[in-house]
Design a protein around this motif. Structure first.
Motif, mmCIF file in Angstrom:
data_model
loop_
_atom_site.group_PDB
_atom_site.id
_atom_site.type_symbol
_atom_site.label_atom_id
_atom_site.label_comp_id
_atom_site.label_asym_id
_atom_site.label_seq_id
_atom_site.Cartn_x
_atom_site.Cartn_y
_atom_site.Cartn_z
ATOM 1 N N ARG A 341 -2.961 11.802 15.997
ATOM 2 C CA ARG A 341 -3.799 12.071 14.843
ATOM 3 C C ARG A 341 -4.684 13.276 15.154
ATOM 4 O O ARG A 341 -5.222 13.394 16.246
ATOM 5 C CB ARG A 341 -4.674 10.871 14.521
ATOM 6 N N GLY A 342 -4.854 14.135 14.172
ATOM 7 C CA GLY A 342 -5.671 15.330 14.378
ATOM 8 C C GLY A 342 -7.146 15.061 14.146
ATOM 9 O O GLY A 342 -7.566 13.914 14.001
ATOM 10 N N ASP A 343 -7.933 16.131 14.096
ATOM 11 C CA ASP A 343 -9.387 16.013 13.930
ATOM 12 C C ASP A 343 -9.764 15.208 12.696
ATOM 13 O O ASP A 343 -10.774 14.523 12.671
ATOM 14 C CB ASP A 343 -10.006 17.410 13.790
ATOM 15 N N ARG A 344 -8.961 15.329 11.629
ATOM 16 C CA ARG A 344 -9.302 14.654 10.383
ATOM 17 C C ARG A 344 -8.463 13.396 10.196
ATOM 18 O O ARG A 344 -8.301 12.916 9.071
ATOM 19 C CB ARG A 344 -9.101 15.595 9.202
ATOM 20 N N LEU A 345 -7.873 12.910 11.269
ATOM 21 C CA LEU A 345 -7.159 11.640 11.298
ATOM 22 C C LEU A 345 -5.791 11.654 10.623
ATOM 23 O O LEU A 345 -5.105 10.642 10.597
ATOM 24 C CB LEU A 345 -8.024 10.509 10.719
ATOM 25 N N GLY A 346 -5.396 12.791 10.066
ATOM 26 C CA GLY A 346 -4.020 12.897 9.575
ATOM 27 C C GLY A 346 -3.119 13.201 10.766
ATOM 28 O O GLY A 346 -3.595 13.592 11.831
#
Lengths: 608, 608
Positions: A341-346
């Protein structure tokens, strides 16, 4: 600097615990997951007429029974997918269903097919939307590829920001499009009922038409079915829903099915009633809107929202691709990076990958991705067929309460999907044969990747208790380029490690230089052994590697480890790096990957 | 694999001692160093007529006195450059001459100007050649940019192979072009003398023409002078000549001057006599050839060799740019990489840089680089003026035997060059103003780079005898991702270094995971201290860096060094790397550049 640009573009990072807040309610989910399916009513009815016109305009009445067929297929698919949602509440759609019920390879075929399909969705729908925009502003036409690429970048950034944020922004165009088409259909029907439209514009249903064939009707039916692409998106994206996720997803699916059915049948009926003929230069929807309203504000409202929804259809790909990639990556069929997951949780790697590949497709096809539509449609019906068949097997195997009804629904779904898929293969073989090449290739690749991951896992796992070969001592090699603080710094460090031997290596390009350096060294570091090597070909790596190999060979005999200690000065500003030879980087990479030596970099930070 | 492709494209590496064999004899040097100058006769005469036609065709007779002026300028330049060759036998041309006699900044202006100019030479001449080719085969027209780029790549590869090899291949087209034009001029003159050409095609020299002005004539003269670009190439490339280099270079220069004078005056005269009018769609040379021979074999021979020489004019840039870049880099004004000789003993970085930048220019201007011609011409006359003025100063300062004659020659050269340069600025300001922006910027950049190199040199030089801060001990930090052979391998190595402290760091994304790992570790490596960190944002680097900073802070107090030991497994095939997270690479780069810690990579090579 870079990180503040990133903050600006996608927002501050979110904590893992904030995941729940990123989930979708039904209204937003409908908007972002159904844009693909809803947008296809902008071209689906037209596809039917394009096939029928090859016989004659009199054959247009067949669009009514064909549309009924498509609606029946839609009903079957919606009911089937509703069952899938409840049976597989963790999402994954066709891939998971096929894999669990039919086996690994059918699962991979479904997964690979959908993976490619989502890339095609993005490329095709953004290109179509761009065409709609540049039709309105012909001056922009030559910049099609650029505009499409910028749109993809924009949608990618939106999705990197996170799904709730993109849903909030994207919901407006989707609902505006639905509103616009509702008005169009409403006003159009009002005109037909009040007799504003002359009845001789269309031939009555049932009129005999010369030259009609079953093959042609099947082809028209398959073409019309392309309006159903995107129906599976919701079942892939269940984990994105607020809980209770399956219930919300099922309700959203039904709502989408209803909207799709109304819009599709409305447009088919009006097109038939108004006797619209498909034209090269104007879409059926545009003709309908012009007939109904004239070229006034409403016309442009319909055209504008259509263009927008075509672009946004891409967004369905962005919702579904990363989740599917996550599922495949979790099962080790594709690279593990898709599980992060990336910084924005996507799942940002999936989102970025989708963006890049679709831009590449757009560039490769110079923005003319219409040629990919049949490929894309067939790529949808393969997983449709597989997942319905999977459900069939599941019901037979498990026989839950009321399984006969469920079985019937999925059996009908599987059969129709299969028929549509075969119709595509039979009637459009020249456009879709490549599926038969790249799908097996993809499945092969999936297996190769899984095999690799398993081999790595086996090699890393500590199973036996036998201890590793003990290290008896250390030899440190320090490549030196001059008598400088950088080298001094590295030698001091080497000495502090209490290695058994420290060897400095100097590579000279000229004989003269060699002698001078040796003399200087003797005065400077009399206690460190210096080896000078002559390089005939002005290469540093080759003589160095040869020397290291010799040392390594001797060291191995007595279980000594060889460490190459690379002195490196670090400039204060990173742009300064291009002014310095990156030999140390090259040496490090080369040694690490080609030789079994330990590579240490000793930085010397410059102050100016 | 990569290296065998390289071998195939550019040949086996050469030993440094083979340098002598790579030098040029006069015939080859003339071919590769004069292609730029000679090719300009293909458009120089036309440029004069294009200016004159703005008054009327009756003004064409002015091309004769203007051509005399250009020839006079040519004579002055050839004589001046002959003197430069003998005075500066090590080459460097305008840059070296201006720098030594006028000072640093004039030298940098001349050098920067030429540097940019050679890039323009390549872009402009390859685009012109491509236009000539695609005029013959219109179907190729839409692929102009691609064709031009491929040609640049081809010339770049030829030059990477080495100058003698490229000379052997490129000599044919150059001499064929000279031969073709000699035949054209010979036959043309024969026709005029034998009276085959009606005399009323041209107005007699001296006919009064209404509307002619000094401004216009100056402009025509300046345009015609663009035929002289490339004259300085030989003086830059003296080191490429066989010895005695200056003598051979001077002889080559004279030969080039003669050829250029004959071809230029021949074409101007014939164009005047035949009354050729410049046309949008056909070049003057093409019209002349068609008039003289009709459209037969000779016509196509002339057109073909012209197209070739236009492409090859680029090669002059390839001979001169790397040497000029070498000189600037040696003086530390540009990156040091330009001083390195490649496998084939050419300055390959300069060659590659030139190739890439000119392809970028071609792409940016979509192959329509004609707009750059005035910029390019003015960029030639700036260094012309500066170098002639530099010679002037030199003669006044040194007063060698016969200095008055030498002074006179260079004074005339300087004056005419200055006048031509000013004419360009006055008559074509809208196209050339950008020179006034980017040249100062470039000079500023040169100074910045030199300052950086000097600052680095000062910091690295060991001037004082004070010893570096002693290292009292070592702390080793090992980031661990699991209980695997890779980690075991790294810990064994760490233990063998007799460090004062070894700390394993584990970064957990979930609380549960943290506890489990700690328990496992206690059983597996009870003697190695484990620190677990919790990452709220799923980042490995941030918590790790924070921890390292704390350790570093404490270590510094007692003069301990901190080493971060990164366990890394190396897959057997390099494509496998994309399947694994490259966290170790990221960590290494981040720590090296941002923190003052030593970074060690301990490889664990997989066997499968």
């Amino acid at each position: 600097m870079l990180s503040s640009v990133k903050r600006f573009l996608i927002g501050r990072p979110l904590k893992s615990t904030e995941l729940g807040e990123q989930k979708l309610n039904k209204t937003k989910a409908l908007a972002i997951l159904s844009s693909d399916a809803l947008s296809s009513v902008a071209y689906g009815p037209e596809q039917i007429l394009i096939v029928l016109i090859t016989v004659s305009a009199a054959a247009f009445w067949y669009s009514i029974p064909i549309a009924v067929g498509v609606l029946f297929l839609l009903l079957a698919l919606i009911l089937s997918y509703r069952q899938i949602i409840y049976a597989y509440p963790h999402g994954g759609g066709a891939y998971v269903v096929s894999k669990q019920n039919l086996g690994e390879n059918p699962g991979l075929i479904a997964g690979g097919s959908l993976l490619v399909d989502y890339i095609l969705t993005v490329a095709v729908s953004v290109s179509a939307g761009t065409d709609a925009i540049t039709s309105a502003f012909p001056a922009l036409h030559e910049h099609n590829v650029l505009i499409a690429s910028v749109l993809v970048v924009f949608i990618t950034l939106l999705n990197l920001r996170g799904i709730t944020e993109s849903a909030s922004i994207l919901a407006y165009p989707v609902y505006l499009f639905v509103l616009a088409l509702f008005i169009l259909i409403g006003v159009g029907l009002y005109h037909t009922f009040t007799g504003h439209v002359p009845a001789d514009l269309h031939t009555p249903v049932g009129t005999p038409v010369a030259g009609i064939s079953l093959f042609l009707l099947l082809r028209a039916f398959a073409s019309g079915s392309s309006a159903l692409t995107g129906v599976e998106a919701i079942s892939n994206a269940i984990p994105n829903f607020k809980s209770p996720a399956p219930k919300n997803a099922a309700a959203t699916l039904i709502a989408m099915g209803l909207l799709l059915a109304i819009l599709f049948s409305g447009i088919v009926y009006l097109a038939y009633y108004y006797g619209i003929t498909p034209k090269e230069e104007e879409t059926v929807v545009s003709q309908l809107a012009a007939e109904t309203f004239g070229r006034n504000f409403m016309y442009y409202f319909i055209q504008g929202t259509t263009a927008m929804i075509l672009v946004l259809a891409a967004n369905t790909g962005y919702s579904a691709f990363p989740l599917l990639a996550y599922n495949l990556a979790k099962d080790k069929y594709i690279a593990r990076m898709f599980t992060m997951r990336g910084d924005r949780l996507g799942y940002s790697n999936g989102i970025i990958f989708l963006g890049i590949t679709s831009i590449l497709l757009i560039i490769a096809f110079r923005g003319q991705t219409e040629q990919l539509i049949p490929l894309y449609a067939v790529g949808v019906f393969i997983p449709f067929t597989l997942s319905q068949t999977g459900m069939l097997v599941k019901w037979i195997r498990e026989k839950p309460k009321g399984w006969q009804v469920k079985l019937t629904i999925n059996a009908i779904g599987a059969l129709i999907s299969f028929l549509v898929m075969m119709t595509f293969f039979i009637t459009k073989f020249p456009q879709v044969w490549s599926v038969l090449i790249f799908l097996p290739l993809l499945v092969f690749l999936f297996h190769r990747i899984k095999k690799h991951y398993e081999a790595v896992g086996d090699q890393l796992r500590i199973t036996t208790c036998e201890p590793a070969v003990p290290i008896e001592g250390n030899v440190i090699i320090v490549p030196v380029a001059g008598i400088t603080h950088v080298v001094e710094n590295s030698l001091n460090y080497a000495k502090s490690l209490s290695a058994d031997q420290i060897i400095a290596v100097y590579i000279a390009f000229e004989r003269e230089d060699e002698r001078i350096f040796e003399e200087k060294w003797k005065k400077w570091q009399p206690d460190v052994r210096l080896v000078t090597l002559h390089s005939y070909y002005r290469s540093i790596i080759h003589p160095l590697t040869k020397f290291i190999d010799t040392v390594q060979h001797k060291a191995e005999e007595s279980n000594y480890k060889v460490t190459v200690l690379i002195p490196q000065f670090i400039p204060k500003k990173s742009w300064h790096n291009i002014l310095h030879n990156q030999s140390s980087l090259l040496i490090r990479a080369f040694l690490l990957y080609r030789r079994d030596v330990i590579v240490t970099t000793v930085p010397y930070h410059l102050k100016q």
